[in-house]
Design a protein around this motif. Structure first.
Motif, PDB file in Angstrom:
ATOM      1  N   ASN A   1      40.707  45.116  32.979  1.00  0.00           N
ATOM      2  CA  ASN A   1      41.737  44.470  32.171  1.00  0.00           C
ATOM      3  C   ASN A   1      43.131  44.803  32.680  1.00  0.00           C
ATOM      4  N   GLU A   2      44.021  43.842  32.532  1.00  0.00           N
ATOM      5  CA  GLU A   2      45.403  44.054  32.928  1.00  0.00           C
ATOM      6  C   GLU A   2      46.205  44.604  31.753  1.00  0.00           C
ATOM      7  N   TYR A   3      47.169  45.457  32.080  1.00  0.00           N
ATOM      8  CA  TYR A   3      48.139  45.921  31.101  1.00  0.00           C
ATOM      9  C   TYR A   3      49.339  46.480  31.842  1.00  0.00           C
TER      10      TYR A   3
ATOM     11  N   ARG B   1      47.536  39.647  42.141  1.00  0.00           N
ATOM     12  CA  ARG B   1      47.631  41.040  41.670  1.00  0.00           C
ATOM     13  C   ARG B   1      46.971  41.938  42.700  1.00  0.00           C
ATOM     14  N   SER B   2      47.444  43.160  42.751  1.00  0.00           N
ATOM     15  CA  SER B   2      46.804  44.124  43.661  1.00  0.00           C
ATOM     16  C   SER B   2      45.879  45.046  42.892  1.00  0.00           C
TER      17      SER B   2
ATOM     18  N   GLU C   1      53.133  42.115  44.927  1.00  0.00           N
ATOM     19  CA  GLU C   1      51.926  41.865  44.132  1.00  0.00           C
ATOM     20  C   GLU C   1      51.820  42.961  43.088  1.00  0.00           C
ATOM     21  N   HIS C   2      52.106  42.615  41.862  1.00  0.00           N
ATOM     22  CA  HIS C   2      52.078  43.584  40.772  1.00  0.00           C
ATOM     23  C   HIS C   2      50.663  44.135  40.598  1.00  0.00           C
ATOM     24  N   PRO C   3      50.520  45.455  40.442  1.00  0.00           N
ATOM     25  CA  PRO C   3      49.202  46.015  40.144  1.00  0.00           C
ATOM     26  C   PRO C   3      48.709  45.492  38.791  1.00  0.00           C
ATOM     27  N   ARG C   4      47.400  45.315  38.662  1.00  0.00           N
ATOM     28  CA  ARG C   4      46.847  44.849  37.386  1.00  0.00           C
ATOM     29  C   ARG C   4      47.176  45.825  36.261  1.00  0.00           C
ATOM     30  N   ARG C   5      47.135  47.102  36.552  1.00  0.00           N
ATOM     31  CA  ARG C   5      47.409  48.150  35.564  1.00  0.00           C
ATOM     32  C   ARG C   5      48.562  48.982  36.098  1.00  0.00           C
ATOM     33  N   CYS C   6      49.719  48.884  35.443  1.00  0.00           N
ATOM     34  CA  CYS C   6      50.856  49.638  35.966  1.00  0.00           C
ATOM     35  C   CYS C   6      51.840  50.015  34.870  1.00  0.00           C
TER      36      CYS C   6
ATOM     37  N   ARG D   1      56.386  39.444  36.717  1.00  0.00           N
ATOM     38  CA  ARG D   1      54.990  39.816  36.508  1.00  0.00           C
ATOM     39  C   ARG D   1      54.216  38.683  35.840  1.00  0.00           C
TER      40      ARG D   1
END
Length: 152
Positions: free
Chosen positions: A7-9, A151-152, A96-101, A145
């Motif tokens: 999951n992304e957040y 996404r990375s 490329e925004h990380p999925r979780r960051c 974002r």
């Protein structure tokens, strides 16, 4: 079942914020642009008229007295992304925004501390002739974002 590795957040916050008004504006943007949580490191948030949506009551807010305390509590699997005008920073336009960051911004007059920049997994910057208000800079990053980008 939620799997935080799928999951992304994202969370967003400020190290040693200069003015409470900037925090209120950033929190309002964070709530509107999908942040999972908000935080401060050093200077603490105070209720501001500019936070008309009362974001600190709508999404989790965390305060850390020191960067070390914050870093020890970084969510497992999350990447720390510093927003800073630095030669080492990647351009936001192609990042490329990380999925979780977790995005961390510095105070307008000092930026991020050297210690924070060394611990960041990524540094990002965007084209601007001069530095921007921290709330504006954070809002631009969150807007980017939300664009349809890999996404990375």
């Amino acid at each position: 079942m939620n799997d935080n590795f799928i999951n992304e957040y994202f969370g967003i916050g400020i190290q040693n914020g200069k003015t409470p008004e900037n925090l209120g504006v950033l929190w309002r943007s964070a709530q509107n642009l999908g942040a999972t949580f908000i935080f401060t490191i050093g200077n603490r948030y105070a209720k501001q008229a500019c936070d008309t949506h009362d974001a600190v009551k709508a999404i989790p807010y965390f305060h850390y007295d020191t960067f070390e305390a914050f870093f020890e509590n970084l969510p497992k699997g999350a990447r720390l992304v510093g927003v800073e005008l630095s030669e080492k920073a990647s351009d936001l336009e192609t990042f490329e925004h990380p999925r979780r960051c977790v995005y961390v911004l510095g105070a307008e007059d000092h930026g991020l501390s050297k210690k924070v920049m060394e611990k960041c997994h990524h540094l990002v910057k965007f084209k601007s002739e001069k530095s921007l208000n921290v709330a504006v800079a954070g809002t631009i990053v969150m807007y980017d974002r939300n664009l349809s980008k890999p996404r990375s």
